[in-house]
Design an enzyme around this catalytic site. Structure first.
Site, PDB file in Angstrom:
ATOM      1  N   GLY A   1       0.870  -1.172   0.000  1.00  0.00           N
ATOM      2  CA  GLY A   1       0.000   0.000   0.000  1.00  0.00           C
ATOM      3  C   GLY A   1       0.898   1.211   0.000  1.00  0.00           C
ATOM      4  O   GLY A   1       2.099   1.087   0.235  1.00  0.00           O
ATOM      5  N   CYS A   2       0.368   2.389  -0.267  1.00  0.00           N
ATOM      6  CA  CYS A   2       1.282   3.509  -0.437  1.00  0.00           C
ATOM      7  C   CYS A   2       0.632   4.861  -0.245  1.00  0.00           C
ATOM      8  O   CYS A   2      -0.577   4.996  -0.255  1.00  0.00           O
ATOM      9  CB  CYS A   2       1.868   3.517  -1.842  1.00  0.00           C
ATOM     10  SG  CYS A   2       2.652   2.018  -2.341  1.00  0.00           S
ATOM     11  N   ALA A   3       1.509   5.877  -0.121  1.00  0.00           N
ATOM     12  CA  ALA A   3       1.123   7.276  -0.230  1.00  0.00           C
ATOM     13  C   ALA A   3       1.870   7.850  -1.413  1.00  0.00           C
ATOM     14  O   ALA A   3       3.045   7.515  -1.615  1.00  0.00           O
ATOM     15  CB  ALA A   3       1.528   8.031   1.024  1.00  0.00           C
TER      16      ALA A   3
END
Lengths: 501, 426
Positions: free
Chosen positions: B21-23
């Site tokens: 998952g990421c920003a």
């Protein structure tokens, strides 16, 4: 000569339930049941029973069942009862053993050693009831790159002819002659309703089915029966049949008794003559000859229709398929060794060819290694039994599948393997009018439509579970597969990891 | 380190596929005016909880104006040998104008960083012309070679007048480590990563870059293997097994080699649904059908939000079903994009026109000068390098030689010579 052959099946009748209505007798073209008026009882000729189960299904009181003949062998793994019975048959007749439908031997079925993925946590699964779930597929050659005008939204590259499938399943080749017109009509009507295609086999296209031409694949095989310019242009796609999975390396033989007036007209051969398809095409003795035939056919349809080439899956299938693409085939069709047939020599059916799963994986890989995968579509056949097999085939790299036994079973086929006798009690593999009329094309089509629609729903469910909403993204997506109970070599050929990896 | 099985080291990214998952965040000045890295640091730092300290990085465009004609290679080394081997390789294939260690600053949370260098170089003119490839293709294949073959070396970026700064850590720590506040760029993108497993090395962090492309991405695409096997037909090597890598290659294939605009490339990857196409007027439907047909394997499925940086500007893209968040806002010539609106407002409180990016609709921000130039250009795409580099053809396969005669004739040396030929097929 004393006949050593034992019955294969035993017909069980519960006398308490039997009301002696005679449906069983009228149902059976093999004359298994006969009502003895004097004794007021049914005589059963077990030897004639082929286990087509027509009488079992038709019996209104459920009084009938078929079981194996109770005779045991001597316990030997070598000289099984079946092996000895085959010798008994050949010593009696001096003939080649003949059989029908697909290879029944316990070879590995790789579909059953492959498992599918599903999304958990890191990406969401997609609900096909809420989101679009696309199963549309196009078959045919594709240019490697497209030239377009982006502002005017125009395609500049000429697009080669393609056919559109709304479901990734087509009905494999079964000729009029090997199956009844009603059976073929059922498939044609179903293909039209489903947005897919039926295949004429090498029996020509009956005039009653010409209105389904937009949903027909017209086949050109070594006998060239029924082939003329009109025929080639009557279908949506042309298919050259080189080989069949059930009988690689040999031709076909439709006996004269099945060549009635209608079959004769459609095949363009005299009534009552044997229709013999030679083992090879006598104008194809090598790959360069195939190219000539492909382009002759393309010329004949003025390059308006894709040309498919179908081969049986054999040892060197990857190299052959690569050559076919280079020879100009727009669609490569691979038929695995479990594929069905109306008639084949038993030894050929049971011992020649390779499993479709391995052939598919090897061909898809080779075409990619040669960077020609996008030049042709890949269709596989040979025991696609369910929607799960379809999903696995596409994930291994197929664009679509051909399926024949499944739809036939939907029409009533019980896989009795006796198609060659021409006495199909379900009205499928026969030309006898009293039998063919048992199959109502409207009802038959509806059953096939139901089956394929159900399969397609299941395909969509499985795709959604994987987080995929277009079948394009399933094609060749081998990461969605894991093997169970397979050795390193098998995994390597299939290009999949083992479960747990 | 607690481990149940002492002999079993967890595999590094590349050997395994690691969902993440990421920003993501991006800031661009359309006028081309350059700004330092303070804002992008602040923006990505705000989304601290969207990453887990196992990967962060930045891409910056316009940072090396004095060398803008040369490729700027950022290369990470695990050890001295890796650097020696790489520099010898670069020496053989490129003309290097300048090389230096990238300045870094000790940060408490960043332990055991690699040795990171940058090189400003151009292809060796003679080797380039002998290769039959254009400059970009030549450079790309050599970058692939270094990443695939030289142990302990990884090219983190290889574009002109741009660079990637990335590593294992929280993005704000990685930013301080590389002193990104000291660089001036007209486009910044940033990435904070939440991998489900330890990537085990710095090269796996994002942005992923190739030539002038840089990609930051949040999501896990379910079409990965279809896309991978498609691009691998055209000599792209997916060594990292990450989505970002394969998305970058798809953009490179479609935009650079097939000559589509970035917007069209993105449109192909998130093609309209068939029921939409069926409802279009016939000529438009034929256009969309042909695109879906030919580029069926370039369709991306599964959740994704992507920021693509290039010398033209910024492109943002969401998957067709809009399964990931991505916000955009504008202020004057500035455009801000981020996974969360707060990460935009923290650097530009009076942001205007804030909205979310639609699923499957590419959002394109071009430099003003690029936009002006593109408007004049033909709308038809031109293919480049469609024919893949020639397969290396030998004289006789080594396997056909008996072991004895191979020793006698120095068969191994012959192999080494092919490898040196620079075609990277060894």
């Amino acid at each position: 000569m004393l006949d050593y052959l034992l019955p294969r099946y035993k017909v069980l009748r519960e006398d308490d339930l039997c009301v002696k209505c005679g449906v069983c007798e009228r149902s059976c073209a093999n004359d298994v049941h006969t009502l003895d008026e004097e004794m007021d009882a049914f005589l059963i000729d077990h030897k004639k029973c082929v286990n087509c189960q027509r009488c079992v299904v038709m019996c209104p009181t459920g009084a009938l069942a078929i079981t194996n003949w109770p005779q045991v062998g001597n316990g030997s793994n070598n000289w099984t009862l079946a092996a000895m019975q085959e010798i008994a048959k050949q010593s009696q007749t001096g003939g080649v053993l003949l059989t029908s439908m697909g290879n029944p031997k316990p070879f590995p079925i790789y579909w059953d050693h492959l498992l599918l993925n599903a999304s958990q946590v890191t990406n969401p699964s997609i609900d096909p009831l809420r989101e679009p779930m696309e199963t549309r597929v196009f078959l045919g050659a594709r240019p490697e790159a497209l030239k377009v005008n982006e502002r005017e939204h125009l395609v500049k590259t000429p697009m080669p002819p393609q056919i559109k499938l709304d479901v990734p399943v087509m009905f494999s080749a079964m000729s009029f002659g090997s199956i009844s017109l009603n059976a073929q009509k059922s498939l044609a009507m179903a293909a039209q309703e489903l947005g897919t295609y039926f295949n004429t086999g090498e029996g020509g296209l009956h005039k009653d089915l010409e209105r389904f031409g937009a949903h027909a694949v017209v086949q050109v095989a070594s006998g060239r029966f029924g082939v003329d310019t009109h025929y080639l242009n009557a279908g949506a796609m042309i298919e050259i049949k080189i080989g069949q999975g059930a009988k690689p390396g040999i031709g076909g033989h439709l006996p004269g008794e099945k060549i009635n007036a209608e079959v004769s007209r459609t095949r363009m051969i005299p009534e009552g003559t044997d229709a013999i398809s030679p083992a090879p095409h006598h104008d194809i003795y090598s790959i360069e000859d195939l190219r000539q035939l492909i382009f002759s056919l393309k010329e004949a349809c003025r390059y308006q229709k894709p040309v498919a080439v179908k081969i049986a899956a054999v040892h060197n299938v990857a190299a052959i398929a690569s050559g076919m693409v280079r020879a100009g085939a727009d669609v490569v069709v691979l038929d695995g060794f479990r594929g069905g047939t109306g008639a084949a020599p038993t030894r050929i059916r049971d011992n020649v060819g390779i499993p479709i799963e391995l052939a598919l994986a090897a061909v898809d890989r080779r075409l990619r290694e040669e960077s020609i995968r996008s030049q042709a579509s890949l269709v596989v056949a040979g025991t696609i039994r369910s929607s799960a097999d379809i999903v696995k085939a596409v994930a291994l790299g197929a664009d679509a599948v051909y399926c024949a036994s499944g739809p036939l079973i939907a029409l009533g086929c019980h896989q009795c393997q006796d198609c060659a006798s021409g006495k199909c009690n379900w009205g499928i593999a026969t030309q006898r009018p009293e039998l063919t009329k048992r199959l109502n094309p409207e009802i038959g089509a509806q059953r096939v439509i139901n089956l394929v629609k159900a399969w397609n729903h299941e395909v969509q469910e499985m795709m959604g579970g994987m987080g995929i909403n277009a079948i394009d993204s399933l094609k060749g997506n081998r990461l969605m597969l894991r093997g169970v109970g397979l050795n390193e070599k098998e995994l390597d050929i299939l290009g999949v990891k083992h479960a747990g990896e | 380190m607690p481990r149940c099985d002492a002999t079993h080291t967890p595999p590094r990214e590349g050997a395994v596929r690691i969902p993440s998952g990421c920003a993501i965040s991006g800031i661009m000045d359309k006028s081309g005016a350059r700004h330092d890295g303070t804002d992008i640091l602040k923006s990505i730092a705000l989304m601290h909880d969207r990453s887990n300290g196992l990967g962060g990085g930045f891409a910056a465009y316009g940072i090396y104006p004095e060398y803008k004609e040369l490729y700027a290679f950022h290369i990470m080394y695990e050890n001295q040998e890796a650097r020696k081997a790489t520099e010898a390789y670069l020496d053989a294939h490129f003309m290097c104008e300048k090389q230096e260690r990238i300045p870094t600053e000790p940060v408490r949370s960043i332990v055991n960083p690699p040795d990171i260098w940058r090189y400003f170089l151009g292809p060796h003119p003679v080797k380039l012309s002998m290769s039959g490839q254009d400059e970009a293709e030549y450079t790309m294949l050599h970058v692939f070679h270094i990443n695939a073959v030289i142990p302990g070396a990884f090219v983190a970026s290889s574009g002109k007048n741009m660079g990637a700064f990335k590593g294992v850590g929280y993005p704000e720590d990685i930013g301080s480590f590389y002193r990104i506040a000291d660089y001036q760029a007209w486009l910044w993108t940033a990435h904070g990563r939440f991998p489900t497993n330890t990537p085990g090395w710095w090269g796996g962090a994002h942005p992923f870059t190739l030539l002038n492309w840089s990609v930051v991405h949040n999501g896990e695409i379910s079409s990965y293997d279809t896309n991978r096997r498609y691009v691998e037909q055209y000599d792209y090597e997916c060594t990292l097994q990450t989505d970002t890598e394969v998305i970058t290659y798809l953009f490179d294939l479609l935009a650079r080699r097939h000559g589509f605009s970035q917007e069209m490339a993105a449109h192909i990857m998130t093609a309209p649904a068939w029921d939409k196409i069926d409802a279009m007027e016939p000529s438009r439907a034929a256009f969309e059908t042909a695109l879906r047909n030919v580029y069926s394997s370039a369709l991306i499925n599964g959740p994704m939000s992507v920021l693509l940086g290039s010398d033209e500007g910024l492109l943002a893209l969401n998957d067709r079903l809009k399964l990931r968040a991505l916000m955009v806002g504008e202020k004057g010539s500035m455009v801000y994009l981020a996974s969360e609106q707060a990460a935009i407002e923290v650097v530009c409180p009076d942001i205007e026109n804030v909205r979310s990016i639609d699923g499957g609709v590419p959002f394109v921000v071009q430099l003003d000068e690029v936009a002006a130039r593109k408007a004049q250009e033909s709308a038809e795409n031109t293919f480049c390098d469609l024919c893949r580099p020639a397969q290396l053809v030998g004289v006789v396969p080594q396997a056909s030689k008996k072991a004895e005669s191979m020793r006698a004739t120095g068969g191994q040396r012959a192999d080494a010579k092919w490898a040196e030929g620079g075609q990277n097929h060894a």
